[in-house]
Design an enzyme around this catalytic site. Structure first.
Site, PDB file in Angstrom:
ATOM      1  N   ARG A  18      18.333 133.214  95.908  1.00 48.93           N
ATOM      2  CA  ARG A  18      18.816 131.877  96.242  1.00 48.93           C
ATOM      3  C   ARG A  18      19.915 132.002  97.295  1.00 48.93           C
ATOM      4  NH1 ARG A  18      23.204 128.415  93.740  1.00 48.93           N
ATOM      5  NH2 ARG A  18      22.737 126.295  94.393  1.00 48.93           N
ATOM      6  N   HIS A  64      25.395 123.607 100.770  1.00 50.68           N
ATOM      7  CA  HIS A  64      26.335 124.255  99.856  1.00 50.68           C
ATOM      8  C   HIS A  64      27.744 124.160 100.474  1.00 50.68           C
ATOM      9  CE1 HIS A  64      26.522 127.382  96.430  1.00 50.68           C
ATOM     10  NE2 HIS A  64      27.772 127.119  96.761  1.00 50.68           N
ATOM     11  N   GLU A 117      25.843 121.460  93.360  1.00 51.76           N
ATOM     12  CA  GLU A 117      26.994 120.959  92.607  1.00 51.76           C
ATOM     13  C   GLU A 117      27.746 119.809  93.270  1.00 51.76           C
ATOM     14  OE1 GLU A 117      29.603 124.338  92.282  1.00 51.76           O
ATOM     15  OE2 GLU A 117      28.467 125.205  90.654  1.00 51.76           O
ATOM     16  N   ASN A 124      23.981 125.256  87.187  1.00 54.35           N
ATOM     17  CA  ASN A 124      25.028 126.263  87.357  1.00 54.35           C
ATOM     18  C   ASN A 124      25.914 126.207  86.119  1.00 54.35           C
ATOM     19  OD1 ASN A 124      23.971 126.654  89.867  1.00 54.35           O
ATOM     20  ND2 ASN A 124      25.793 126.036  91.009  1.00 54.35           N
ATOM     21  N   TYR A 176      28.937 128.159  83.878  1.00 58.54           N
ATOM     22  CA  TYR A 176      29.956 129.212  83.805  1.00 58.54           C
ATOM     23  C   TYR A 176      30.708 129.234  82.486  1.00 58.54           C
ATOM     24  CZ  TYR A 176      29.214 130.250  88.719  1.00 58.54           C
ATOM     25  OH  TYR A 176      28.645 130.636  89.909  1.00 58.54           O
ATOM     26  N   GLU A 214      22.992 129.421  88.963  1.00 52.38           N
ATOM     27  CA  GLU A 214      24.188 130.272  89.027  1.00 52.38           C
ATOM     28  C   GLU A 214      24.708 130.547  87.625  1.00 52.38           C
ATOM     29  OE1 GLU A 214      27.481 128.968  91.505  1.00 52.38           O
ATOM     30  OE2 GLU A 214      26.117 128.347  93.103  1.00 52.38           O
TER      31      GLU A 214
END
Ligand SMILES: *[C@@H]1O[C@H](CO)[C@@H](O)[C@H](O)[C@H]1NC(C)=O
Ligand SMILES: *[C@@H]1O[C@H](CO)[C@@H](O)[C@H](O)[C@H]1NC(C)=O
Length: 499
Positions: free
Chosen positions: A108, A153, A198, A337, A339, A406
Site C-alpha cells: 500500500r 494521504h 483517515e 487503520n 493503532y 495500517e
C-alpha cells in the site's frame, strides 16, 4: 503519581534491557484456527510525502506539507521535513528489495496529487509524475506484489488550499477529476484503490486544532465541513468508477478510516455506542449502515448544540436526499487503520472549547493503566480493541470486506525490536480471531515498510520493519528483527512463537 511511576519504570527498563520492556502484557489468546485463510493478503504500507523526498523534482508542485514544514519548522519535533525523507522517489528499487525479502502479497503506497497535477488542476498535468508511478506499479506486478493505491494521504496541492482546500465543496469535483486521471493511467493494472487516508486525521488537526496544515482554527465547523467534503468526494469517485471504469477494469474501491475501539468500566453500552458513532461511525455510518446518513448521536447533539449557540442550522452539514443515496453503499471495502483503544464514559464537565468535536462528543476517553505504552503518548497496545472493532463492523455495518490498511508500533529504532514483534503478533491474532468468528477481513498491512517522516514527530519516531539510515547518502534499508518475524508469518500463514 501514576505518570511518575511510569517514567521510573521506563528509566529502569532502559538501563536494564529495553527490548524486554514487555513480554506478556501485549498479547491476545488464540481462538479457533491457527492459520490464516489461503487467500488472506499480507502487506506493508507507506505514504508519498513520508518516504518519497524529491519534493520539487520532475515538475512536482508544492503541497501543503511542503509549505508547512518549510515555513513552520518549529511545528516538527526535530524541525525536519520530507524534502528528502527516505528518497524513495529515486530509490524505489531499495523498497522493492525489502518488499521481496518480506514476501508480502500487497504493497500500500500513496500517489502524490501534486506530482500528477502540480497545481491540483487538470490543466497542469505532469507526465513525469505519471511515469514515476507507472514504474512503481509495473515493478510491483512483475514481482507478484499487488498494488493497493491510496489517492490522497495528506499532501494536498497548495493551489487547492488557496481556494479553501477541504472547506470548499469545489474539492469534490477536483478530486474526482484527479481520480479519473489515475483510473485512466493506472486502472488497467491497479485493482485496489483507497480514495482517502483517515479523513478525521487531516480534518481535525488541519481545520480544528491548527497543528497540521492548513492550520485553520475553526473547531466544530471547518473540521466537519472537511469531513463532509471528503466523504462526498469519496462517494462521487466511487460512483464515477462504477459507471465509467468498472466494466473494463474490475477493481475495488475503499475508504480508509482510522478508529479506536471503546470499552466501559461500567459496561455502559450507550457510552460505548457514542464512542463508536463519533469515531468510526462519523464517516462509516453514512456508507455502511442500513439507514445511511450521519450517526444519530452526532446529528442530534450537534443540531441541539448549534441551536443553543444561536446558530440557524447545525454545524454538521446535512447529508440527505440525493447525497445520502450517493454515499450509502459507496465502497467495495472498508480500509481500517487501527493503532489503539480507550475506555470511555460520559464527561462530567464540558470538554474542549465551544464549539468543538470534543464539546459535541461530551465523552471522556482514557487508557487503562495496565496497558503497555509505546513511544507516542497516545499509543497503547490493545489488541482486544482490534478484535472488538472488527466485530462491530460485522454486526453494525453488514459485514463488508475489511482490509486492515495500517497497524504498527513506533519506538526509538532498536534493531532488536521485540516490542514491535509482540504488537504485530497480538494484533494479527486479533485479526485471525475475528476472521475465525465470521468477520469479513481479507488483508492486513503493517505500518510501515520503512522508517519515514512521521509528521510532527519528524524522524524521531520509528515505525519501520526496516530501518533507514537517514544520515547516509544512500539511505540504506536494513531489516529489524520484526521484518524477519513478519516474513515468517507470511511464509507459514500462522503466528509463530516469538524467539
Ligand atoms: C464479504 O464482503 C464481500 C464484499 O463486500 C461480500 O461480497 C461477501 O458476501 C462478504 N462475505 C460475508 C461472509 O459476508
Ligand atoms: C549510516 O551511514 C553513515 C554514512 O554512510 C555511516 O557512517 C553510519 O555508520 C551508518 N549508520 C548505521 C547505523 O549503519
Amino acid at each position: 503519581m501514576w505518570l511518575f511511576a511510569f517514567f521510573a519504570i521506563g528509566i529502569l527498563a532502559n538501563t536494564i534491557n529495553v527490548t524486554q520492556a514487555f513480554d506478556y502484557k501485549c498479547n491476545l489468546t488464540a481462538k479457533g484456527s491457527p492459520k490464516f485463510p489461503e487467500s488472506f493478503s499480507f502487506g506493508v504500507s507507506t505514504a508519498a510525502y513520508q518516504i518519497e523526498g524529491a519534493w520539487n523534482e520532475d515538475g512536482k508542485g508544492e503541497s501543503i506539507w511542503d509549505h508547512f514544514t518549510h515555513n513552520f519548522p518549529e511545528m516538527m519535533d526535530d524541525r525536519s521535513n520530507g524534502d528528502v525523507a527516505a528518497d524513495s522517489y529515486h530509490r524505489f528499487d531499495q523498497d522493492l528489495a525489502a518488499l521481496k525479502e518480506l514476501k508480502v502479497t500487497h504493497y500500500r503506497f500513496s500517489i502524490s496529487w501534486p506530482r500528477i497535477y502540480p497545481t491540483g488542476d487538470i490543466s497542469s498535468k505532469n507526465q513525469k509524475g505519471i511515469d514515476y508511478y507507472n514504474g512503481v506499479i509495473d515493478k510491483l506486478l512483475a514481482n507478484g506484489i499487488q498494488p493497493l493505491v491510496t489517492m490522497f494521504h495528506y499532501d494536498l496541492p497548495i493551489e487547492i488550499q488557496k481556494l479553501g482546500g477541504f472547506a470548499n465543496p469545489l474539492i469534490i469535483n477536483m478530486f474526482v477529476t484527479y481520480a479519473i486521471e489515475l483510473f485512466e493511467n493506472f486502472g488497467d493494472r491497479v485493482k485496489l484503490w483507497n480514495t482517502f487516508n483517515e479523513p478525521f486525521d487531516y480534518c481535525k488537526p488541519g481545520y480544528a486544532d491548527a497543528n497540521y496544515p492548513p492550520q485553520v482554527h475553526a473547531p466544530g465547523v471547518a473540521d466537519y465541513l472537511c469531513m463532509d467534503h471528503s466523504l462526498k468526494a469519496h462517494a462521487a469517485t466511487y460512483r464515477t468508477y462504477r459507471a465509467k471504469f468498472y466494466e473494463k477494469q474490475r477493481g475495488k474501491i475503499g475508504l480508509t478510516l482510522s478508529s479506536r475501539f471503546f470499552f466501559s468500566h461500567t459496561n455502559n453500552a450507550e457510552d460505548i455506542s457514542r464512542g463508536m458513532q463519533f469515531n468510526l461511525g462519523f464517516l462509516g455510518h453514512p456508507i455502511w449502515s442500513n439507514t445511511g446518513g450521519y450517526p444519530k448521536a452526532m446529528v442530534e447533539t450537534i443540531q441541539s448544540n448549534s441551536l443553543k449557540e444561536g446558530r440557524i442550522s447545525s454545524r454538521l452539514p446535512r447529508l440527505d436526499g440525493k447525497w445520502k443515496e450517493i454515499v450509502k453503499g459507496a465502497a467495495d471495502f472498508l480500509g481500517l487503520n487501527y493503532y489503539t483503544s480507550r475506555y470511555i464514559r460520559r464527561a462530567s464537565k464540558p470538554m474542549g472549547e465551544s464549539p468543538s468535536w470534543e464539546r459535541d462528543y461530551d465523552s471522556d476517553a482514557y487508557p487503562d493503566e495496565t496497558w503497555v505504552r509505546g513511544k507516542p503518548e497516545w499509543l497503547y497496545c490493545v489488541p482486544e480493541g482490534l478484535e472488538g472493532i472488527l466485530k462491530y463492523i460485522r454486526d453494525e455495518f453488514g459485514n463488508p470486506e475489511v482490509i486492515i490498511t495500517e497497524n504498527g508500533w513506533s519506538d526509538d529504532g532498536d534493531p532488536e525490536d521485540d516490542d514491535r514483534i509482540y504488537f504485530i503478533k497480538a494484533h494479527m491474532q486479533a485479526v485471525l480471531n475475528a476472521a475465525n468468528d465470521g468477520c469479513n477481513v481479507t488483508g492486513y498491512t503493517v505500518w510501515s515498510l520503512i522508517d519515514n517522516f512521521e509528521w510532527q514527530k519528524g524522524y524521531t519516531h520509528k515505525f519501520g520493519l526496516y530501518a533507514v539510515n537517514m544520515t547516509s547518502p544512500n539511505k540504506e534499508r536494513s531489516p529489524r528483527k520484526s521484518a524477519k518475524y513478519y516474513r515468517n508469518v507470511i511464509e507459514t500463514k500462522t503466528l509463530p512463537s516469538i524467539v
